[in-house]
Write an enzyme that holds these catalytic residues in place. Structure first.
Site, PDB file in Angstrom:
ATOM      1  N   GLY A  50       0.707  -1.220  -0.083  1.00 46.66           N
ATOM      2  CA  GLY A  50      -0.095  -0.045  -0.179  1.00 46.66           C
ATOM      3  C   GLY A  50       0.735   1.130  -0.022  1.00 46.66           C
ATOM      4  O   GLY A  50       0.193   2.359   0.002  1.00 46.66           O
ATOM      5  N   CYS A  51       2.243   1.274   0.071  1.00 44.89           N
ATOM      6  CA  CYS A  51       3.106   2.377  -0.009  1.00 44.89           C
ATOM      7  C   CYS A  51       3.606   2.342  -1.316  1.00 44.89           C
ATOM      8  O   CYS A  51       3.987   1.392  -2.130  1.00 44.89           O
ATOM      9  CB  CYS A  51       4.224   1.949   0.971  1.00 44.89           C
ATOM     10  SG  CYS A  51       3.751   2.445   2.784  1.00 44.89           S
TER      11      CYS A  51
END
Length: 143
Positions: A50-51
């Site tokens: 998710g980064c």
């Protein structure tokens, strides 16, 4: 120092900067202070999903408290994860799970991040709380 005292200290540090460029500079400085994660932990297993940039996060439980290490390939992201570690490292799973990270809004971090960085921030917090939950479950199972 409690988690909230650490948060208040960060809010105070950032309050001296009027300009977001100065705050970014402060974030970069925090990133430089980040205790390095072991090279062998820079693998998919420790990568936060998710980064946008790569962020590796690890945690270990010592004497009932969690200690985090991390690294990132982006300097601002490294600063952000460094702030989270400064606040949460050295606390019990319960303290970490029951805390509200208000410093993020108070220093204006969330509103000054791009949407992808903001999602990354949420992913980092989620991962840190997941470690706390896992250590808590393991501890509760042992008692």
């Amino acid at each position: 120092m409690t988690i909230n005292e650490k948060q208040d200290s960060i809010v105070e540090e950032f309050s001296i900067f009027d300009d977001w460029m100065d705050r970014y500079q402060q974030l970069i400085e925090y990133g430089k202070e980040l205790p390095p994660i072991a090279e062998q932990k820079k693998t998919q297993q420790y990568l936060i999903q998710g980064c946008q940039s790569k962020v590796w996060l690890d945690a270990e439980l010592r004497d009932g408290k969690i200690y985090f290490t991390a690294d990132s390939d982006a300097i601002i992201t490294k600063g952000i994860v460094s702030l989270l570690i400064k606040v949460l490292s050295g606390h019990t799973p319960d303290e970490i799970l029951n805390t509200e990270l208000y410093f993020i809004d108070k220093i204006g971090l969330k509103e000054n991040l791009s949407p992808t960085r903001s999602n990354g921030l949420v992913a980092m917090i989620k991962q840190m709380k997941a470690y706390a939950l896992a250590f808590k479950a393991k501890n509760d199972g042992n008692s």
